[in-house]
Design a protein around this motif. Structure first.
Motif, PDB file in Angstrom:
ATOM      1  N   ARG A  79       1.134  -1.830   0.200  1.00 26.24           N
ATOM      2  CA  ARG A  79       0.575   0.178  -0.012  1.00 26.24           C
ATOM      3  C   ARG A  79       0.629   1.233   0.023  1.00 26.24           C
ATOM      4  O   ARG A  79       0.549   2.250  -0.665  1.00 26.24           O
ATOM      5  N   ARG A  80       1.746   0.799   0.348  1.00 26.49           N
ATOM      6  CA  ARG A  80       2.506   2.342   0.825  1.00 26.49           C
ATOM      7  C   ARG A  80       3.816   2.914  -0.761  1.00 26.49           C
ATOM      8  O   ARG A  80       3.578   3.200  -1.187  1.00 26.49           O
ATOM      9  N   LYS A  81       3.763   1.633  -1.340  1.00 27.05           N
ATOM     10  CA  LYS A  81       4.653   1.618  -2.370  1.00 27.05           C
ATOM     11  C   LYS A  81       3.284   2.000  -3.628  1.00 27.05           C
ATOM     12  O   LYS A  81       3.524   3.332  -4.172  1.00 27.05           O
ATOM     13  N   ALA A  82       1.942   1.806  -3.756  1.00 26.18           N
ATOM     14  CA  ALA A  82       1.330   2.202  -4.459  1.00 26.18           C
ATOM     15  C   ALA A  82       0.752   4.126  -3.778  1.00 26.18           C
ATOM     16  O   ALA A  82       0.724   4.323  -5.122  1.00 26.18           O
ATOM     17  N   ALA A  83       0.202   3.976  -3.090  1.00 26.32           N
ATOM     18  CA  ALA A  83       0.116   5.707  -2.734  1.00 26.32           C
ATOM     19  C   ALA A  83       1.426   6.384  -2.769  1.00 26.32           C
ATOM     20  O   ALA A  83       1.561   7.641  -3.802  1.00 26.32           O
ATOM     21  N   SER A  84       2.604   6.199  -2.472  1.00 29.19           N
ATOM     22  CA  SER A  84       3.916   6.630  -3.428  1.00 29.19           C
ATOM     23  C   SER A  84       4.063   6.925  -5.102  1.00 29.19           C
ATOM     24  O   SER A  84       4.238   7.867  -5.563  1.00 29.19           O
ATOM     25  N   ASP A  85       3.630   5.366  -5.653  1.00 28.50           N
ATOM     26  CA  ASP A  85       3.756   5.207  -7.146  1.00 28.50           C
ATOM     27  C   ASP A  85       2.666   6.741  -7.715  1.00 28.50           C
ATOM     28  O   ASP A  85       2.424   7.539  -8.396  1.00 28.50           O
ATOM     29  N   LEU A  86       1.034   6.574  -7.298  1.00 28.92           N
ATOM     30  CA  LEU A  86       0.431   7.419  -7.747  1.00 28.92           C
ATOM     31  C   LEU A  86       0.743   8.810  -7.438  1.00 28.92           C
ATOM     32  O   LEU A  86       0.688  10.070  -8.364  1.00 28.92           O
ATOM     33  N   ALA A  87       1.143   9.192  -6.016  1.00 25.07           N
ATOM     34  CA  ALA A  87       1.698  10.480  -5.750  1.00 25.07           C
ATOM     35  C   ALA A  87       2.519  10.822  -6.820  1.00 25.07           C
ATOM     36  O   ALA A  87       2.700  12.359  -7.736  1.00 25.07           O
ATOM     37  N   LYS A  88       3.308  10.294  -7.058  1.00 28.30           N
ATOM     38  CA  LYS A  88       4.520  10.439  -8.336  1.00 28.30           C
ATOM     39  C   LYS A  88       3.801  10.623  -9.665  1.00 28.30           C
ATOM     40  O   LYS A  88       4.865  11.418 -10.533  1.00 28.30           O
ATOM     41  N   LEU A  89       2.982  10.311  -9.931  1.00 36.08           N
ATOM     42  CA  LEU A  89       2.041  10.370 -10.889  1.00 36.08           C
ATOM     43  C   LEU A  89       1.033  11.849 -10.885  1.00 36.08           C
ATOM     44  O   LEU A  89       0.544  12.678 -12.215  1.00 36.08           O
ATOM     45  N   ASN A  90       1.153  11.802  -9.784  1.00 32.39           N
ATOM     46  CA  ASN A  90       0.031  13.370  -9.775  1.00 32.39           C
ATOM     47  C   ASN A  90       0.514  14.654  -9.342  1.00 32.39           C
ATOM     48  O   ASN A  90       0.465  15.939  -9.031  1.00 32.39           O
ATOM     49  N   THR A  91       2.597  14.880  -9.247  1.00 29.57           N
ATOM     50  CA  THR A  91       2.951  16.200  -9.013  1.00 29.57           C
ATOM     51  C   THR A  91       2.315  16.814 -10.031  1.00 29.57           C
ATOM     52  O   THR A  91       3.102  18.605  -9.193  1.00 29.57           O
ATOM     53  N   ASP A  92       1.537  17.513 -11.102  1.00 30.18           N
ATOM     54  CA  ASP A  92       1.484  18.401 -11.235  1.00 30.18           C
ATOM     55  C   ASP A  92       0.272  19.711 -10.304  1.00 30.18           C
ATOM     56  O   ASP A  92       0.573  20.255 -10.051  1.00 30.18           O
ATOM     57  N   ASN A  93      -0.001  18.529  -9.292  1.00 32.28           N
ATOM     58  CA  ASN A  93      -1.548  18.868  -8.588  1.00 32.28           C
ATOM     59  C   ASN A  93      -0.532  20.092  -7.475  1.00 32.28           C
ATOM     60  O   ASN A  93      -0.794  20.696  -7.188  1.00 32.28           O
ATOM     61  N   LEU A  94       1.254  19.468  -7.526  1.00 31.78           N
ATOM     62  CA  LEU A  94       1.377  20.360  -6.203  1.00 31.78           C
ATOM     63  C   LEU A  94       2.015  21.727  -7.012  1.00 31.78           C
ATOM     64  O   LEU A  94       2.626  22.284  -5.391  1.00 31.78           O
ATOM     65  N   LYS A  95       2.123  22.043  -8.073  1.00 36.90           N
ATOM     66  CA  LYS A  95       2.527  23.483  -8.802  1.00 36.90           C
ATOM     67  C   LYS A  95       1.820  24.392  -8.980  1.00 36.90           C
ATOM     68  O   LYS A  95       0.605  23.894  -8.776  1.00 36.90           O
ATOM     69  N   ARG A  96       2.340  25.135  -7.557  1.00 37.37           N
ATOM     70  CA  ARG A  96       1.746  26.602  -8.357  1.00 37.37           C
ATOM     71  C   ARG A  96       1.284  27.062  -9.117  1.00 37.37           C
ATOM     72  O   ARG A  96       2.072  27.014 -10.761  1.00 37.37           O
ATOM     73  N   LYS A  97       0.353  27.707  -9.761  1.00 36.00           N
ATOM     74  CA  LYS A  97      -0.677  28.743 -11.482  1.00 36.00           C
ATOM     75  C   LYS A  97      -0.114  29.465 -11.588  1.00 36.00           C
ATOM     76  O   LYS A  97      -0.486  30.383 -10.263  1.00 36.00           O
TER      77      LYS A  97
END
Length: 97
Positions: A79-97
């Motif tokens: 579960r920790r790996k799955a959460a990490s992989d999902l977060a890595k795929l969605n790093t665009d959500n962390l960038k300021r626009k």
């Protein structure tokens, strides 16, 4: 010269016993103080500010049954790996626009 309290001294203390119907929460935690302040304003019969020590600590009195603790089981490695992989795929959500 250093002034103020250290992080170790800025504890959150929760006091209650089986006889009383109230819980006392003393905290320096800003997020918790803000949540309790809003809750006390919205539900004055359930929660109230009882002390401000002027050093950053607020003490609230809350009716039993209104404060809860959530215990969560530790994540499995899968579960920790799955959460990490999902977060890595969605790093665009962390960038300021």
């Amino acid at each position: 010269m250093k002034t103020g309290l250290s992080k170790k001294q800025k504890a959150t203390n929760i006091y209650f016993n089986e006889a009383d119907g109230m819980i006392e929460v003393c905290t320096y935690n800003t997020a918790l103080k803000n949540r309790l302040t809003v809750y006390a304003a919205k539900y004055p019969s359930e929660c109230r500010l009882i002390d401000n020590d002027e050093n950053g600590c607020l003490t609230f009195e809350i009716k039993k049954g209104r404060l809860s603790f959530k215990l969560t089981a530790p994540y499995s490695e899968k579960r920790r790996k799955a959460a990490s992989d999902l977060a890595k795929l969605n790093t665009d959500n962390l960038k300021r626009k």
